[in-house]
Design a protein around this motif. Structure first.
Motif, PDB file in Angstrom:
ATOM      1  N   VAL A  21      11.831 -24.203  39.442  1.00  0.00           N
ATOM      2  CA  VAL A  21      12.092 -25.582  39.062  1.00  0.00           C
ATOM      3  C   VAL A  21      10.832 -26.177  38.454  1.00  0.00           C
ATOM      4  N   ARG A  29      11.884 -31.423  43.421  1.00  0.00           N
ATOM      5  CA  ARG A  29      11.567 -29.993  43.577  1.00  0.00           C
ATOM      6  C   ARG A  29      11.984 -29.501  44.964  1.00  0.00           C
ATOM      7  N   VAL A  32      15.822 -29.162  45.110  1.00  0.00           N
ATOM      8  CA  VAL A  32      16.311 -27.956  44.441  1.00  0.00           C
ATOM      9  C   VAL A  32      16.045 -26.729  45.304  1.00  0.00           C
ATOM     10  N   VAL A  66      15.182 -24.443  36.293  1.00  0.00           N
ATOM     11  CA  VAL A  66      15.774 -25.778  36.393  1.00  0.00           C
ATOM     12  C   VAL A  66      14.726 -26.760  35.867  1.00  0.00           C
TER      13      VAL A  66
END
Length: 222
Positions: A21, A29, A32, A66
Motif C-alpha cells: 500500500v 495504511r 489496508v 494499493v
C-alpha cells in the motif's frame, strides 16, 4: 468493465497474492494491512509506504499495489508516477476518497487496473484486489463506475479550454487571458462559449465565466 464478485468469493483461490500500500495516511495504511490480514488464505501484506520516494522501484514489486491518488501535505497528485508504479507492481489499484470524475479518468488513462472509493469499505477493496489481479478492470461500486464512465458527470474540455479557465480562476480578465495565450480576446470568448455549451448539455447551471470556473473546479479540470 467487470462487476465485483460476491463477497467472500476469491477470484484466485489457489494463489497467495502479495499486496503493498502507498498512502500518506497511517490510519489508511493500517486499515489496508488489517483487511489483507483477514484474508491470509490468499493475500499477504509485503509493503507499506507513505510516499513515492520510499518505494525502491529497482526491487521486486508486489502482485498488487494499493495506491492513493493524493500524497503529501500539499495533496501531491500521483498521476505522473503511475506508469513507473505500474511497471514495478503487477497490478495497481487506485484507493481514493476523490469523487471528481476528471482526476479518476486521468488515473485510468495512466494505467491503473481498478478503482476503489474509500467510502466503499475495505472488503470492497479486497474484492477489487482479487479481481484486478485476475486481469479484470473493476470498480468498487456503481458510483465509482459512473465517475469514470458517465459523460454527463464531466463534460470533456480541450486543453485550450482548460487553460482559459485556469487563467480566469487566477484573476485575469478575458483580454489578459488572450494576451497570455497569444490569441485574440474574441478567441477567448469563443472558448468560453464552447465550454458553456458543453455544460448546458450536461444540464449544469452556468450563466457566466465565474460559473464555468466553478463547475470545472467541481469536476477536477482545474
Amino acid at each position: 468493465m467487470t462487476s465485483l464478485p460476491p463477497t467472500g468469493s476469491p477470484t484466485i483461490a489457489s494463489t497467495v497474492l502479495s499486496v503493498a500500500v502507498l498512502d500518506n495516511q497511517e490510519v489508511v495504511r493500517d486499515g489496508v494491512a488489517a483487511a489483507v490480514g483477514r484474508h491470509a488464505d490468499d493475500l499477504r501484506m509485503v509493503g507499506s509506504y507513505a510516499a513515492v520516494p520510499d518505494v525502491d522501484l529497482s526491487s521486486p514489486g508486489p502482485d498488487v499495489l494499493v495506491l492513493d491518488l493524493y500524497l503529501g501535505r500539499d495533496d501531491e497528485l500521483v498521476l505522473d508516477h503511475i506508469p513507473a508504479l505500474v511497471g514495478w507492481a503487477g497490478v495497481v489499484v487506485l484507493h481514493t476518497a476523490e469523487e471528481k470524475p476528471v482526476p479518476l479518468r486521468r488515473a485510468l488513462g495512466q494505467g491503473v487496473h481498478g478503482i476503489v472509493l474509500k467510502n466503499d469499505g475495505t472488503e470492497a477493496l479486497v474484492r477489487v484486489i482479487r479481481s484486478a489481479a485476475a486481469g479484470d478492470f473493476v470498480c468498487s461500486s456503481v458510483v465509482a463506475e459512473a465517475l469514470i464512465n458517465d459523460p454527463a458527470l464531466a463534460p470533456r474540455l480541450t486543453g485550450r479550454e482548460v487553460e482559459v479557465l485556469v487563467n480566469l480562476r487566477d484573476g485575469l480578465t478575458q483580454r489578459q487571458v488572450g494576451s497570455r495565450m497569444k490569441v485574440a480576446e474574441e478567441t477567448v470568448r469563443a472558448h468560453l462559449k464552447s465550454i458553456r455549451g458543453k455544460y448546458v448539455v450536461a444540464e449544469r447551471d452556468v450563466t457566466n465565466a465565474g460559473s464555468l470556473v466553478r463547475e470545472a473546479g467541481r469536476d477536477g479540470w482545474i
